[in-house]
Scaffold this motif. Sequence first.
Motif, mmCIF file in Angstrom:
data_model
loop_
_atom_site.group_PDB
_atom_site.id
_atom_site.type_symbol
_atom_site.label_atom_id
_atom_site.label_comp_id
_atom_site.label_asym_id
_atom_site.label_seq_id
_atom_site.Cartn_x
_atom_site.Cartn_y
_atom_site.Cartn_z
ATOM 1 N N GLY A 70 63.054 46.541 54.940
ATOM 2 C CA GLY A 70 62.523 47.229 53.774
ATOM 3 C C GLY A 70 63.661 47.680 52.876
ATOM 4 O O GLY A 70 64.829 47.642 53.264
ATOM 5 N N ALA A 71 63.312 48.108 51.689
ATOM 6 C CA ALA A 71 64.300 48.595 50.743
ATOM 7 C C ALA A 71 63.671 49.678 49.889
ATOM 8 O O ALA A 71 62.466 49.678 49.647
ATOM 9 N N ALA A 72 64.500 50.607 49.454
ATOM 10 C CA ALA A 72 64.071 51.658 48.529
ATOM 11 C C ALA A 72 64.939 51.538 47.280
ATOM 12 O O ALA A 72 66.161 51.429 47.365
ATOM 13 N N TRP A 73 64.272 51.532 46.147
ATOM 14 C CA TRP A 73 64.950 51.396 44.862
ATOM 15 C C TRP A 73 64.679 52.619 44.007
ATOM 16 O O TRP A 73 63.591 53.158 44.017
ATOM 17 N N GLN A 74 65.677 53.021 43.238
ATOM 18 C CA GLN A 74 65.493 54.091 42.265
ATOM 19 C C GLN A 74 65.458 53.441 40.891
ATOM 20 O O GLN A 74 66.371 52.704 40.516
ATOM 21 N N VAL A 75 64.382 53.697 40.158
ATOM 22 C CA VAL A 75 64.230 53.126 38.821
ATOM 23 C C VAL A 75 64.874 54.072 37.827
ATOM 24 O O VAL A 75 64.542 55.251 37.755
ATOM 25 N N LEU A 76 65.802 53.519 37.069
ATOM 26 C CA LEU A 76 66.501 54.279 36.039
ATOM 27 C C LEU A 76 65.908 53.917 34.686
ATOM 28 O O LEU A 76 65.025 53.082 34.581
ATOM 29 N N GLY A 77 66.408 54.551 33.662
ATOM 30 C CA GLY A 77 65.935 54.232 32.323
ATOM 31 C C GLY A 77 66.281 52.799 31.941
ATOM 32 O O GLY A 77 67.103 52.144 32.579
ATOM 33 N N ALA A 78 65.632 52.302 30.926
ATOM 34 C CA ALA A 78 65.885 50.970 30.359
ATOM 35 C C ALA A 78 65.632 49.856 31.370
ATOM 36 O O ALA A 78 66.267 48.813 31.333
ATOM 37 N N GLY A 79 64.719 50.074 32.309
ATOM 38 C CA GLY A 79 64.338 49.020 33.236
ATOM 39 C C GLY A 79 65.346 48.702 34.322
ATOM 40 O O GLY A 79 65.233 47.681 34.979
ATOM 41 N N GLN A 80 66.328 49.536 34.502
ATOM 42 C CA GLN A 80 67.314 49.316 35.551
ATOM 43 C C GLN A 80 66.812 49.880 36.866
ATOM 44 O O GLN A 80 66.113 50.890 36.893
ATOM 45 N N ALA A 81 67.192 49.223 37.960
ATOM 46 C CA ALA A 81 66.865 49.705 39.286
ATOM 47 C C ALA A 81 68.120 49.654 40.144
ATOM 48 O O ALA A 81 68.906 48.710 40.049
ATOM 49 N N VAL A 82 68.299 50.674 40.963
ATOM 50 C CA VAL A 82 69.458 50.764 41.832
ATOM 51 C C VAL A 82 68.962 50.824 43.267
ATOM 52 O O VAL A 82 68.069 51.629 43.587
ATOM 53 N N LEU A 83 69.542 49.990 44.114
ATOM 54 C CA LEU A 83 69.198 50.002 45.532
ATOM 55 C C LEU A 83 69.681 51.312 46.145
ATOM 56 O O LEU A 83 70.857 51.651 46.055
ATOM 57 N N VAL A 84 68.768 52.059 46.752
ATOM 58 C CA VAL A 84 69.118 53.339 47.366
ATOM 59 C C VAL A 84 69.375 53.160 48.847
ATOM 60 O O VAL A 84 70.295 53.732 49.401
ATOM 61 N N SER A 85 68.550 52.346 49.504
ATOM 62 C CA SER A 85 68.677 52.127 50.936
ATOM 63 C C SER A 85 67.994 50.831 51.314
ATOM 64 O O SER A 85 67.034 50.416 50.665
ATOM 65 N N GLN A 86 68.501 50.199 52.347
ATOM 66 C CA GLN A 86 67.846 49.011 52.879
ATOM 67 C C GLN A 86 68.014 48.968 54.381
ATOM 68 O O GLN A 86 68.938 49.539 54.920
ATOM 69 N N ASN A 87 67.073 48.323 55.011
ATOM 70 C CA ASN A 87 67.107 48.201 56.469
ATOM 71 C C ASN A 87 66.536 46.860 56.832
ATOM 72 O O ASN A 87 65.569 46.419 56.343
#
Length: 87
Positions: A70-87
């Motif tokens: 699984g993975a958790a992403w944080q959605v930032l402004g302007a449609g950007q997403a940053v990977l927060v955690s993955q397993n």
Amino acid sequence: MMTPDSTESSAYLDTGDTRAASTTAPSGAAVEVERCLEELAQLAQSELAVADFYAALLDRALRVLPAVGGAAWQVLGAGQAVLVSQN
């Protein structure tokens, strides 16, 4: 192993009797999911860093769900997403 044409799982559904489902104790899986949700509620109230919280969430989710990762992403402004955690 169940196959798509297996009738084993549908035997209960064909009876139309739903009383058995409501009078039985929770299954082991239901108890594990409940325990997982309680742990996550406690973690949500803790002072964990965002990445640590999502790592714990993914760890618990993978214990109770039929998933291999699984993975958790944080959605930032302007449609950007940053990977927060993955397993």
